[in-house]
Design a protein around this motif. Sequence first.
Motif, short mmCIF file in Angstrom:
data_model
loop_
_atom_site.label_atom_id
_atom_site.label_comp_id
_atom_site.label_asym_id
_atom_site.label_seq_id
_atom_site.Cartn_x
_atom_site.Cartn_y
_atom_site.Cartn_z
N ILE A 5 -50.09 18.16 -51.86
CA ILE A 5 -49.61 16.95 -51.19
C ILE A 5 -49.22 17.33 -49.77
N THR A 6 -49.76 16.60 -48.79
CA THR A 6 -49.34 16.82 -47.41
C THR A 6 -48.54 15.60 -46.95
N ILE A 7 -47.50 15.87 -46.18
CA ILE A 7 -46.67 14.77 -45.69
C ILE A 7 -46.52 14.87 -44.17
N ILE A 18 -37.84 13.47 -48.44
CA ILE A 18 -38.73 12.89 -49.44
C ILE A 18 -39.67 13.96 -49.99
N GLY A 19 -40.26 14.75 -49.11
CA GLY A 19 -41.17 15.81 -49.54
C GLY A 19 -40.50 16.83 -50.44
N GLN A 21 -37.88 16.39 -52.37
CA GLN A 21 -37.59 15.78 -53.67
C GLN A 21 -38.86 15.63 -54.51
N VAL A 22 -39.97 15.29 -53.86
CA VAL A 22 -41.25 15.19 -54.57
C VAL A 22 -41.60 16.54 -55.20
N ALA A 23 -41.45 17.60 -54.41
CA ALA A 23 -41.76 18.95 -54.90
C ALA A 23 -40.86 19.32 -56.08
N GLN A 24 -39.58 18.99 -55.96
CA GLN A 24 -38.63 19.31 -57.04
C GLN A 24 -38.99 18.58 -58.32
N GLN A 25 -39.32 17.29 -58.19
CA GLN A 25 -39.65 16.50 -59.38
C GLN A 25 -40.96 16.96 -60.04
N CYS A 188 -40.16 5.73 -52.46
CA CYS A 188 -41.21 6.54 -51.81
C CYS A 188 -41.49 7.79 -52.65
N ILE A 189 -40.43 8.44 -53.10
CA ILE A 189 -40.58 9.65 -53.93
C ILE A 189 -41.33 9.30 -55.21
N LYS A 190 -40.92 8.22 -55.85
CA LYS A 190 -41.53 7.79 -57.12
C LYS A 190 -43.03 7.51 -56.94
N LEU A 191 -43.39 6.82 -55.86
CA LEU A 191 -44.79 6.46 -55.63
C LEU A 191 -45.65 7.70 -55.38
#
Length: 200
Positions: A5-7, A18-19, A21-25, A188-191
């Motif tokens: 995933i690139t942000i 956001i990035g 948190q996405v990585a953590q999840q 945003c994180i969820k999506l």
Amino acid sequence: MNKIITISREYGAGGHSIGKQVAQQLGIPFYDRDIVRETAKASGFDPELIETEEEDISKADSIFKSICSVSSTYYHDSQDAIHDVQRAIILRLAQEGPCVILGRCADEILRDAGVDSINVFIHADDVHRAVRVSEMTGSKNATEIQKLMAKKDSSRHTYYNRYTGKRWGDSHNYHLTLDSGALGYELCIKLIVEAAQAAQ
């Protein structure tokens, strides 16, 4: 889930948070300042120069020229040298497995190399961004904050355009463009997490 995933993000839109948190999840690595450290290690450049290069082209170039003889280097300026090193590092990190990479033209670097990735752009209106920038910098001066936002975004746009030939923030370059001000960070994180989990 086997995606990188690139942000990319506007300054103050919360892309870093956001990035992360996405990585953590997703239970995968998040790369931002790690790339600066790796670049410093591989190139011998000072980390401060590398960070300056990412935000202020002209200042970085003058620092570079003050520490390097133009005749002794293959590169025109520090930005080209650092971008080449960062490109190699980003490709190596992507080869190691799923991860989230923040900024640094990672979307185009991976696309050019034929590496699948989910590319995201985070943006927000000026009011939401200004509140966040005020929290980050401690500044309450609205004019100062607006100038800082404009300067950071202009630098990111120039850098992206220089190394990709494309327009930074153009929705055609990304799979998801999300308004963090309107949607909120959690959505945003969820999506992004759901997109990564659905992509095979």
